[in-house]
Design an enzyme around this catalytic site. Structure first.
Site, mmCIF file in Angstrom:
data_model
loop_
_atom_site.group_PDB
_atom_site.id
_atom_site.type_symbol
_atom_site.label_atom_id
_atom_site.label_comp_id
_atom_site.label_asym_id
_atom_site.label_seq_id
_atom_site.Cartn_x
_atom_site.Cartn_y
_atom_site.Cartn_z
ATOM 1 N N LYS A 45 -8.966 -16.741 -2.035
ATOM 2 C CA LYS A 45 -10.247 -17.284 -2.502
ATOM 3 C C LYS A 45 -10.891 -17.954 -1.171
ATOM 4 O O LYS A 45 -10.123 -18.260 -0.386
ATOM 5 C CB LYS A 45 -10.330 -18.109 -3.701
ATOM 6 C CG LYS A 45 -9.706 -19.462 -3.539
ATOM 7 C CD LYS A 45 -9.298 -20.167 -4.898
ATOM 8 C CE LYS A 45 -8.361 -21.624 -4.537
ATOM 9 N NZ LYS A 45 -8.490 -22.087 -5.896
ATOM 10 N N ARG A 139 -11.020 -28.429 -16.875
ATOM 11 C CA ARG A 139 -11.818 -27.583 -15.984
ATOM 12 C C ARG A 139 -11.971 -26.256 -16.645
ATOM 13 O O ARG A 139 -12.793 -26.100 -17.486
ATOM 14 C CB ARG A 139 -11.111 -28.065 -14.655
ATOM 15 C CG ARG A 139 -12.123 -27.747 -13.257
ATOM 16 C CD ARG A 139 -11.364 -27.676 -12.375
ATOM 17 N NE ARG A 139 -10.375 -26.835 -12.085
ATOM 18 C CZ ARG A 139 -9.580 -26.406 -10.973
ATOM 19 N NH1 ARG A 139 -9.822 -27.185 -9.859
ATOM 20 N NH2 ARG A 139 -8.884 -25.281 -10.771
ATOM 21 N N TYR A 267 -25.870 -40.816 18.908
ATOM 22 C CA TYR A 267 -27.119 -41.273 17.961
ATOM 23 C C TYR A 267 -26.954 -42.716 17.432
ATOM 24 O O TYR A 267 -25.592 -42.967 17.148
ATOM 25 C CB TYR A 267 -27.088 -40.364 16.833
ATOM 26 C CG TYR A 267 -27.708 -39.035 16.671
ATOM 27 C CD1 TYR A 267 -29.112 -39.041 17.330
ATOM 28 C CD2 TYR A 267 -27.171 -37.898 16.719
ATOM 29 C CE1 TYR A 267 -29.741 -37.936 17.526
ATOM 30 C CE2 TYR A 267 -28.085 -36.658 16.728
ATOM 31 C CZ TYR A 267 -29.105 -36.810 17.257
ATOM 32 O OH TYR A 267 -29.802 -35.523 17.429
ATOM 33 N N MET A 315 -24.499 -32.846 14.943
ATOM 34 C CA MET A 315 -24.429 -31.560 14.116
ATOM 35 C C MET A 315 -23.680 -30.510 15.060
ATOM 36 O O MET A 315 -22.986 -29.417 14.457
ATOM 37 C CB MET A 315 -25.736 -30.945 13.954
ATOM 38 C CG MET A 315 -25.877 -29.686 13.185
ATOM 39 S SD MET A 315 -27.515 -29.197 12.969
ATOM 40 C CE MET A 315 -28.148 -30.329 11.715
#
Ligand SMILES: *Cc1c(COP(=O)(O)O)cnc(C)c1O
Length: 387
Positions: A45, A139, A267, A315
């Site tokens: 998966k 779940r 930043y 990013m």
């Protein structure tokens, strides 16, 4: 060896690169198959936990796995499109999933509720199903209160030839901690679920509860099959077994600058250099899967030395403090790898980010070019094929 590497997107030394080592997947599969008392289902998966579903599937099937498992039908159909003919199980689908297509494409589906059973039975063809019991996670899977009714309805559907019940499955919520009492409760509930299925007249050939951790730590969970995903790519959630990580993430330094003490970096000026040093820039950021929360904690390997990531992870880029020695633009930094060369591991990145390795390896973005290194066995097959 690299001559036969398959580049799914061209990677040059001037780009970041994610290298997947199928040799590691092969050896991990072997180790898991040796431990499992039953069959091994390779769970691929989420694109094979970020390693490439078809590559991991092909390698696992060549080294001890006999089946494939995924969550969605779309993942199962992609494996059929890629040419896989072994049984494939898909276990997480909404009631209006394309079950008719699953029948046509011979994909087995897990059935966690009466509503799912009705949808699956209504599809043309005779789907092979695995009844899915919730072994205590609240779940996926049927509630114990619904289980007896589900088994009886499945038996009726089987008698009408609408479905074939080939399996009963459950999943353990605490297998990464073998000492947790939740495991015994999960085993007991699963044994009860199998008994209820038998009492309803079902004869499920496959009974499967264990994923990687339980496969490695508790033979009482093995039954007829283990579903292993993380272990194939070198992750042992139980921390008991040395498996081989299969992923290496590298990037070239695109720029190196000399700076004075007190230079603010990135930043928010979240970091200031404490001394004169060299700063290197790597073209990878949180959009590529480097967790931003690991800013100021993470490290990378440059010239065989661990160097800290400084300032905030952006990013698309991160800054690394290269110390007095520095490095040249174009040199390659290892962000994480299997570990023997001293580079950080995905497990260390996970610790820096307060998460688990699974999240790190499945999070590497599509922008990063990939190189797949074939397992030795598969390389031999490939060269035979060329003669
Ligand atoms: C993901 C998953 C697995 C595989 O678990 P690993 O711990 O990665 O081996 C097995 N069963 C189910 C139901 C899953 O969702």
């Amino acid at each position: 060896m690299t001559g036969l590497a398959v580049a799914t997107r061209p990677a040059t030394t001037s780009t970041p690169r994610l290298t997947v080592d199928l040799g590691a997947v092969a050896r991990n599969t072997r180790a898991l198959a040796d431990r499992a008392s039953g069959e091994l289902m390779a769970v691929v998966k989420a694109d094979g936990f970020g390693h490439g579903a078809a590559d991991v599937a092909r390698t696992a099937l060549a080294h001890g796995a006999t089946r494939l498992g995924v969550t969605s039908l779309a993942e199962a159909f992609a494996l059929r499109d890629a040419g896989f003919v072994v049984p494939i199980l898909s276990w997480l689908n909404p009631v209006d999933a394309d079950f008719p297509a699953a029948a046509v494409r011979d994909v087995e589906v897990a059935v966690p509720s009466l509503a799912h059973l009705a949808a699956v039975a209504a599809a043309p063809g005779k789907l092979r199903i695995h009844l899915h019991v919730d072994a205590g996670m609240a779940r996926d899977g049927a509630e114990p209160t619904e289980w007896t009714a589900l088994c009886r309805a499945a038996r009726r559907a089987e008698q009408r030839s609408d479905v074939a019940v080939v399996g009963v499955m459950g999943h353990l919520g605490c297998a990464d901690d073998p000492a947790d009492a939740c495991n015994a409760r999960g085993r007991t509930r699963f044994a009860w679920a199998v008994e209820v299925a038998r009492a309803a007249g079902l004869r499920p050939r496959e009974r499967h509860l264990a994923a990687t951790a339980a496969t490695l730590t508790d033979p009482r969970t093995h039954h007829t099959m283990s579903r292993v995903g993380a272990g194939l790519v070198g992750i042992d959630p139980s921390g008991t077994t040395a498996l081989e990580p299969a992923m290496t993430l590298t990037a070239p330094l695109v720029q190196v600058r000399r700076v004075r003490a007190g230079t603010p970096v990135g930043y928010g000026h979240a970091h200031r250099t404490s001394r004169a040093t060299h700063l290197g820039l790597l073209p990878l950021g949180y959009a590529d899967g480097l967790p931003r929360v690991a800013s100021e904690r993470a490290e990378v390997l440059v010239r065989g030395v661990r160097r800290p990531v400084v300032g905030r992870i952006s990013m698309d880029q991160v800054v690394v403090d290269l110390g007095a020695e520095g490095a040249q633009a174009g040199e390659i930094a290892t962000v994480f790898g299997p570990g023997p060369d001293g580079a950080p591991t995905a497990a260390e990145w996970a610790a820096w980010a307060g998460t688990i390795e699974h999240e790190v390896v499945t999070g590497i973005g599509a922008r990063v070019p990939r190189v797949v290194r074939a397992a030795a066995h598969l390389r031999a097959l490939a060269s035979e094929g060329r003669r």
